[in-house]
Design an enzyme around this catalytic site. Structure first.
Site, mmCIF file in Angstrom:
data_model
loop_
_atom_site.group_PDB
_atom_site.id
_atom_site.type_symbol
_atom_site.label_atom_id
_atom_site.label_comp_id
_atom_site.label_asym_id
_atom_site.label_seq_id
_atom_site.Cartn_x
_atom_site.Cartn_y
_atom_site.Cartn_z
ATOM 1 N N GLU A 169 0.885 -1.180 0.000
ATOM 2 C CA GLU A 169 0.000 0.000 0.000
ATOM 3 C C GLU A 169 0.915 1.220 0.000
ATOM 4 O O GLU A 169 1.685 1.431 0.936
ATOM 5 C CB GLU A 169 -0.920 0.011 1.226
ATOM 6 C CG GLU A 169 -1.752 1.278 1.384
ATOM 7 C CD GLU A 169 -2.586 1.613 0.143
ATOM 8 O OE1 GLU A 169 -3.519 0.882 -0.157
ATOM 9 O OE2 GLU A 169 -2.265 2.631 -0.537
ATOM 10 N N HIS A 207 -4.690 -1.788 -7.101
ATOM 11 C CA HIS A 207 -5.909 -1.139 -6.608
ATOM 12 C C HIS A 207 -5.675 0.361 -6.694
ATOM 13 O O HIS A 207 -4.541 0.814 -6.739
ATOM 14 C CB HIS A 207 -6.254 -1.616 -5.199
ATOM 15 C CG HIS A 207 -7.039 -2.891 -5.239
ATOM 16 N ND1 HIS A 207 -8.188 -3.097 -4.530
ATOM 17 C CD2 HIS A 207 -6.840 -4.012 -5.976
ATOM 18 C CE1 HIS A 207 -8.675 -4.291 -4.812
ATOM 19 N NE2 HIS A 207 -7.863 -4.886 -5.679
ATOM 20 N N GLU A 235 -8.511 -2.936 -9.731
ATOM 21 C CA GLU A 235 -9.792 -2.527 -9.175
ATOM 22 C C GLU A 235 -10.417 -1.579 -10.201
ATOM 23 O O GLU A 235 -10.904 -2.011 -11.235
ATOM 24 C CB GLU A 235 -9.542 -1.872 -7.819
ATOM 25 C CG GLU A 235 -10.764 -1.687 -6.977
ATOM 26 C CD GLU A 235 -10.413 -1.005 -5.671
ATOM 27 O OE1 GLU A 235 -11.077 -1.301 -4.692
ATOM 28 O OE2 GLU A 235 -9.495 -0.156 -5.638
ATOM 29 N N GLU A 243 -15.681 -4.404 -1.405
ATOM 30 C CA GLU A 243 -15.386 -3.742 -0.131
ATOM 31 C C GLU A 243 -16.395 -2.645 0.207
ATOM 32 O O GLU A 243 -16.645 -2.376 1.383
ATOM 33 C CB GLU A 243 -13.967 -3.166 -0.161
ATOM 34 C CG GLU A 243 -13.787 -2.076 -1.195
ATOM 35 C CD GLU A 243 -12.325 -1.668 -1.398
ATOM 36 O OE1 GLU A 243 -11.457 -2.532 -1.277
ATOM 37 O OE2 GLU A 243 -12.094 -0.488 -1.691
HETATM 38 C C1 NOJ Z 1 -8.306 -0.178 -0.790
HETATM 39 C C2 NOJ Z 1 -8.234 -1.440 -1.566
HETATM 40 O O1 NOJ Z 1 -9.226 -1.495 -2.555
HETATM 41 C C3 NOJ Z 1 -8.376 -2.598 -0.609
HETATM 42 O O2 NOJ Z 1 -8.411 -3.816 -1.309
HETATM 43 C C4 NOJ Z 1 -7.256 -2.573 0.386
HETATM 44 O O3 NOJ Z 1 -7.481 -3.558 1.365
HETATM 45 C C5 NOJ Z 1 -7.203 -1.221 1.100
HETATM 46 N N1 NOJ Z 1 -7.222 -0.157 0.176
HETATM 47 C C6 NOJ Z 1 -5.957 -1.124 1.962
HETATM 48 O O4 NOJ Z 1 -4.850 -0.823 1.184
#
Ligand code: NOJ
Length: 663
Positions: A378, A446, A465, A471
């Site tokens: 991330e 993502h 994504e 989510e």
């Molecule tokens: C957003 C992402 O779409 C998700 O999959 C991820 O768990 C979170 N950000 C944390 O990075």
């Protein structure tokens, strides 16, 4: 298999219409025709589908910084027509062999006065659509900044458009708006339109490299114009004096389902550049992930930390028990805090483990159990921090024997400054993809830029994504049933999506009050066939899969396909897709609907003639709906052949999933 016929047929100007200022090219089966016309020195083009006018005369050109615009005063100095016909094989995909068959018209223009600059415009006519791009050769300038692209798409008819507004902080993560084309705002692509003349259209772009993404701004009643996402300083595209634009594409279909089985975007990308693809494996995966989104676990170090060595081992045991060979682990590294998602140049480490997590111990344990760990980066959109560590971070995964990484770019601007979709972002994502290939890592972005078919060139580009995924059901009002009946015709036209289906605990018992996933359980299964991805998450907490009879479908359903067909479809309403497994004779069907129930009969004539299949059917129980006993699924079997039809009954917000196992 690779069959290639390439015909290069340079023709004289006068060959087609007699008027040198009018040039025409039709697709191989004459489905689509592009007419180029220089009108008083102004380049224009128009498009027909058979005898139906799709685009009326539309303009072309550019505005530059400190340079005169290029939009008029041209003469034609060269015209070339070529034909191309090739069938190529995808490393993985929704169809194994793809035919790339088009006729190309290339027109070189030169200004008659002033600097006498040249520009080449290439048009490709396919039977499933058209494409055009500009090639601006190196001439005079050492650097050239594009301030505006002037390409217009002057739709001949109004129609219904499915769209997401451009320039929003959450990029593509919005619900789709439906309106007349004549009421559109500035929108992102793919832009899907059901034209009043009955055609299904999709505007997009292909092979987006070192350029800004194109959005579409409405400049007249039904006229759209290319609108390039700018840098923070207002420049649109910075070049070294020459440039080739991405292909501007328009897919044209008689039926909405034909947009889905059009491979025009892939055909307009360069062939695979990776010699060794043996390490690239389509897969299904579990994750220490949904638990974070429903609030059961935290991403950061805390008493409910998700990524601990012991949790990871428990998930590996589940993966082993369930027969799923990949596991994503988020939050394993240092840097996660409860405020990690705020726009704040957040500092993550890509090598240091969170307290309580031991990457080596976890990957060793995984190996013993035949499970591959998927890494997570991330970036928080702090790319300055990420790019300093990217080699170490990817190198660490390689050292641990890992082959897959999911990479997030949460934040409304990259480095708190640039749009994800501007040229800066486009170059960043391409750099990361190439870097990942060096470390033999596949990528799942993502908060990505939109897909423009780069998986053809870099087959380690698995999925992304780029839309509201599962989510959103965990922590917001969620995705209404119509969302998953819409994205197959919009977002999915650009390429695979990591939607993360497979929630069996529809009402999310262990999550936030009042949240649920707005589908029936059978619809969750159907998504594995309808929403294509070479990597499919089994997103729920694994305990919900253990001993659940419907889990059999998730074990069976493949992620790599020989062929795909759409049996019936209406945009935003319903869709039935069938796909043939690449490694067996089995077919799979997924059908899903929006808020409305459906009953339709589908012919099984896609099955092999003369063969008998056992249809293993996972259907909505009678009388249920996405908000009324959604978890009730009826599993039945029936022998069928290609002469049969099946009646499918879908509950409101429901679906049906079928495996046709050849006997
Ligand atoms: C957003 C992402 O779409 C998700 O999959 C991820 O768990 C979170 N950000 C944390 O990075």
């Amino acid at each position: 298999m690779k069959i290639t016929t390439l015909l290069l047929l340079p023709l004289l100007f006068l060959a087609c219409t007699g008027d040198p200022n009018k040039q025409m090219i039709s697709s191989p089966e004459n489905a689509n025709t592009i007419m180029f016309e220089l009108v008083d020195g102004v380049p224009t083009y128009s498009v027909m589908h058979g005898t139906t006018q799709v685009l009326n005369s539309s303009k072309m050109g550019f505005e530059f910084k400190n340079q005169p615009a290029m939009r008029s005063g041209f003469e034609i100095v060269n015209v070339e027509k070529t034909s191309f016909d090739e069938t190529w094989e995808q490393v993985w995909g929704e169809k194994r062999y793809i035919r790339n068959n088009y006729n190309q018209l290339s027109v070189t223009l030169q200004e008659q006065e002033g600097e006498q600059r040249k520009i080449e415009i290439q048009f490709r006519a396919y039977d499933d659509g058209i494409a055009l791009r500009y090639v601006y050769p190196d001439q005079q300038e050492d650097s050239l900044v594009i301030m505006n692209e002037l390409t217009t798409f002057n739709l001949a008819d109004d129609g219904t458009a499915w769209w997401i507004g451009a320039y929003q902080d959450n990029r593509y993560e919005y619900l789709t708006t439906v309106s007349k084309v004549s009421e559109l705002d500035t929108v992102v692509t793919p832009l899907t339109i059901k034209s009043d003349n009955g055609l299904s259209l999709s505007f997009h772009e292909a092979n987006l490299v070192d350029f800004a993404s194109m959005t579409l701004a409405r400049t007249g009643n039904t006229e759209l114009e290319a609108d390039l996402v700018p840098w923070a300083d207002g420049d649109r595209v910075k070049t070294d004096g020459s440039f080739t634009t991405p292909w501007r594409t328009l897919q044209i279909a008689d039926e909405p389902g034909d947009l889905i089985t059009s491979y025009l975007i892939l055909n307009l990308n360069e062939p695979n550049k990776l010699e060794d693809t043996s390490w690239i494996q389509p897969h299904k995966y579990l994750g220490i992930w949904w638990g974070m989104h429903i609030g059961k676990y935290s991403f950061w170090e805390s008493p409910i930390q998700g990524a601990t060595t012991s949790n990871a081992k428990m998930y590996i045991d589940y993966a082993d028990q369930l027969g799923i060979d990949h596991l994503l682990i988020e939050g394993w590294n240092k840097g996660w805090t409860p405020a990690w998602y705020e726009n704040a140049m957040h500092m993550f480490s890509f090598t240091e483990e969170a307290d309580g997590f031991d990457l080596k111990e976890v990957t060793d344990y995984a190996k013993e159990h035949g499970v591959q760990i998927i890494g997570y980066h991330e970036t928080g959109s702090n790319l300055i921090n990420y790019l300093k560590q990217i080699d170490d971070g990817m190198g660490l995964y390689q050292e641990m024997g890992m082959h897959d990484v999911k990479i997030g770019q949460v934040g409304s601007r990259l480095n708190m400054k640039e749009w994800h979709h501007g040229q800066f972002g486009v170059n960043y994502y391409r750099y990361v993809l190439e870097k990942a290939a060096e470390y033999q890592l596949t990528v799942n972005f993502h908060e990505p830029i939109k897909d423009t078919g780069e998986r053809r060139t870099y087959p380690n580009m698995m999925a992304r994504e780029g839309a509201r995924g599962m989510e959103y059901n965990a922590w917001s009002d969620g995705n209404p049933p119509s969302h998953t009946a819409t994205i197959p015709f919009t977002r999915m036209l650009s390429g695979p999506m990591d939607y993360t289906p497979g929630i069996f605990d529809i009402e999310i018992e262990q999550g936030y009050e009042g949240r649920d996933v707005h589908t029936t359980l059978a619809k969750q299964l159907a998504m594995y066939v309808v929403i294509y991805s070479p990597i499919q998450m089994l997103a729920d907490l694994p305990e919900y899969y253990v001993d659940h009879p419907a889990f059999q479908f998730l074990q069976d359903v493949p992620v790599d396909w020989e062929d795909t067909k759409v049996l019936n479809a209406e945009i935003g309403e319903y869709i039935t897709t069938v796909r043939k497994d690449k490694y067996s004779d089995d077919w799979y069907l997924g059908s899903l609907t929006n808020e409305d129930p459906r009953t339709y009969s589908v012919s099984l004539n896609f099955l092999e003639d003369g063969a008998v299949y056992e249809a293993q059917i996972y259907a909505d129980a009678e009388g249920i709906a996405y908000n009324d006993r959604p978890e009730e699924v009826v599993i039945s079997t029936k022998d069928v052949t290609s002469d049969d039809s099946l009646e499918l009954n879908l509950a409101p917000g429901g679906g049906v999933a079928i495996r046709f196992a050849k006997k």
